[in-house]
Structures are given as structure tokens and as C-alpha cells.
Design a protein around this motif. Structure first.
Motif, mmCIF file in Angstrom:
data_model
loop_
_atom_site.group_PDB
_atom_site.id
_atom_site.type_symbol
_atom_site.label_atom_id
_atom_site.label_comp_id
_atom_site.label_asym_id
_atom_site.label_seq_id
_atom_site.Cartn_x
_atom_site.Cartn_y
_atom_site.Cartn_z
ATOM 1 N N SER A 26 0.802 -1.231 0.221
ATOM 2 C CA SER A 26 -0.065 0.037 -0.029
ATOM 3 C C SER A 26 0.713 1.015 0.047
ATOM 4 O O SER A 26 0.354 2.255 -0.709
ATOM 5 N N TYR A 80 -6.346 -6.746 3.297
ATOM 6 C CA TYR A 80 -7.513 -6.052 3.484
ATOM 7 C C TYR A 80 -7.412 -4.684 4.357
ATOM 8 O O TYR A 80 -7.809 -3.661 4.341
ATOM 9 N N ASP A 81 -6.332 -4.919 5.363
ATOM 10 C CA ASP A 81 -6.203 -3.905 6.205
ATOM 11 C C ASP A 81 -5.159 -2.672 5.795
ATOM 12 O O ASP A 81 -5.269 -1.793 6.459
ATOM 13 N N VAL A 111 -5.997 -1.455 2.650
ATOM 14 C CA VAL A 111 -6.885 -0.945 1.402
ATOM 15 C C VAL A 111 -7.027 0.659 1.406
ATOM 16 O O VAL A 111 -6.924 1.389 0.584
ATOM 17 N N HIS A 112 -7.352 0.906 2.574
ATOM 18 C CA HIS A 112 -7.627 2.344 2.718
ATOM 19 C C HIS A 112 -6.436 3.194 2.624
ATOM 20 O O HIS A 112 -6.385 4.429 2.271
ATOM 21 N N GLU A 113 -5.293 2.566 3.124
ATOM 22 C CA GLU A 113 -3.952 3.424 2.985
ATOM 23 C C GLU A 113 -3.653 3.412 1.315
ATOM 24 O O GLU A 113 -3.336 4.638 0.890
ATOM 25 N N GLU A 153 -5.724 3.618 -1.086
ATOM 26 C CA GLU A 153 -6.750 4.499 -1.410
ATOM 27 C C GLU A 153 -6.371 6.076 -1.155
ATOM 28 O O GLU A 153 -6.182 6.868 -2.002
ATOM 29 N N GLN A 154 -5.802 6.214 0.151
ATOM 30 C CA GLN A 154 -5.322 7.553 0.308
ATOM 31 C C GLN A 154 -3.857 8.071 -0.396
ATOM 32 O O GLN A 154 -3.794 9.155 -0.603
ATOM 33 N N ASN A 161 -17.124 1.440 2.840
ATOM 34 C CA ASN A 161 -16.296 2.893 2.820
ATOM 35 C C ASN A 161 -15.113 2.746 1.964
ATOM 36 O O ASN A 161 -14.120 3.531 2.472
ATOM 37 N N VAL A 162 -14.936 2.147 0.786
ATOM 38 C CA VAL A 162 -13.724 2.446 -0.364
ATOM 39 C C VAL A 162 -14.544 3.113 -1.314
ATOM 40 O O VAL A 162 -15.393 2.556 -1.775
ATOM 41 N N LYS A 163 -13.899 4.099 -1.857
ATOM 42 C CA LYS A 163 -14.495 4.802 -2.760
ATOM 43 C C LYS A 163 -13.733 4.429 -4.220
ATOM 44 O O LYS A 163 -14.290 4.930 -5.415
ATOM 45 N N GLN A 200 -13.496 -1.683 -7.140
ATOM 46 C CA GLN A 200 -12.992 -2.974 -6.405
ATOM 47 C C GLN A 200 -13.134 -3.907 -7.408
ATOM 48 O O GLN A 200 -14.373 -3.992 -8.186
#
Length: 85
Positions: free
Chosen positions: A34, A54-55, A57-59, A61-62, A76-78, A81
Motif C-alpha cells: 500500500s 485488506y487492512d 486498502v484504505h492506505e 486509497e489515500q 467505505n472504499v471509494k 474494487q
């Protein structure tokens, strides 16, 4: 560097995609880390014995990843996927 339409990458991994994928989106980079994600990156969320992708994914995305390959949809993922069965 690679250049692949996101739709073609989805087909190549045998996945189905959620509605955020546009035929005009392109991948320029692929990673499973990530912190290496940047604009145009396809992040592969791998699950291993010690870490769960999966832990992170947000990083990814950022860090401007364009999409993520996952086995189950993440809320909560924009970003797009690609759901692999």
C-alpha cells in the motif's frame, strides 16, 4: 511502466467489478504494498499468514490507488474494487 485499461485488468484476473470502474480508467502501476500506491495504481490485497492486505486498502486509497483487487467487497472504499471469486 505498464498501461492497461482497468476493465481489461478486471477480465484478466477473472473478476467482476463494481460500478465505479469506467472504461476510460487506466492502470499504470501494480503493487501489493500500500505504501507504494500512487496515482494509477492497482493495489492487490493479498492475505498471508502474518498480514492481511485488506487492512491496507484504505492506505492504498489515500495514496491515490485507482482500484483494488479483493475477494469480497469492502465498505467505505471509494475506489473501484475488482471482485475475484
Amino acid at each position: 511502466m505498464i498501461t492497461i485499461p482497468l476493465f481489461e485488468a478486471s477480465v484478466a484476473v477473472g473478476g467482476r467489478f463494481n460500478p465505479q470502474i469506467s472504461p476510460m480508467d487506466y492502470i499504470y502501476h501494480i503493487t501489493q504494498r500500500s505504501q507504494e500506491a500512487k496515482e494509477g495504481t492497482l493495489f492487490i490485497a493479498l492475505c498471508g499468514n502474518r498480514l492481511d492486505g485488506y487492512d491496507f486498502v484504505h492506505e492504498a486509497e489515500q495514496n491515490s490507488a485507482i482500484a483494488v483487487v479483493v475477494e469480497k467487497e469492502i465498505s467505505n472504499v471509494k475506489i473501484a474494487q475488482i471482485l475475484q471469486s
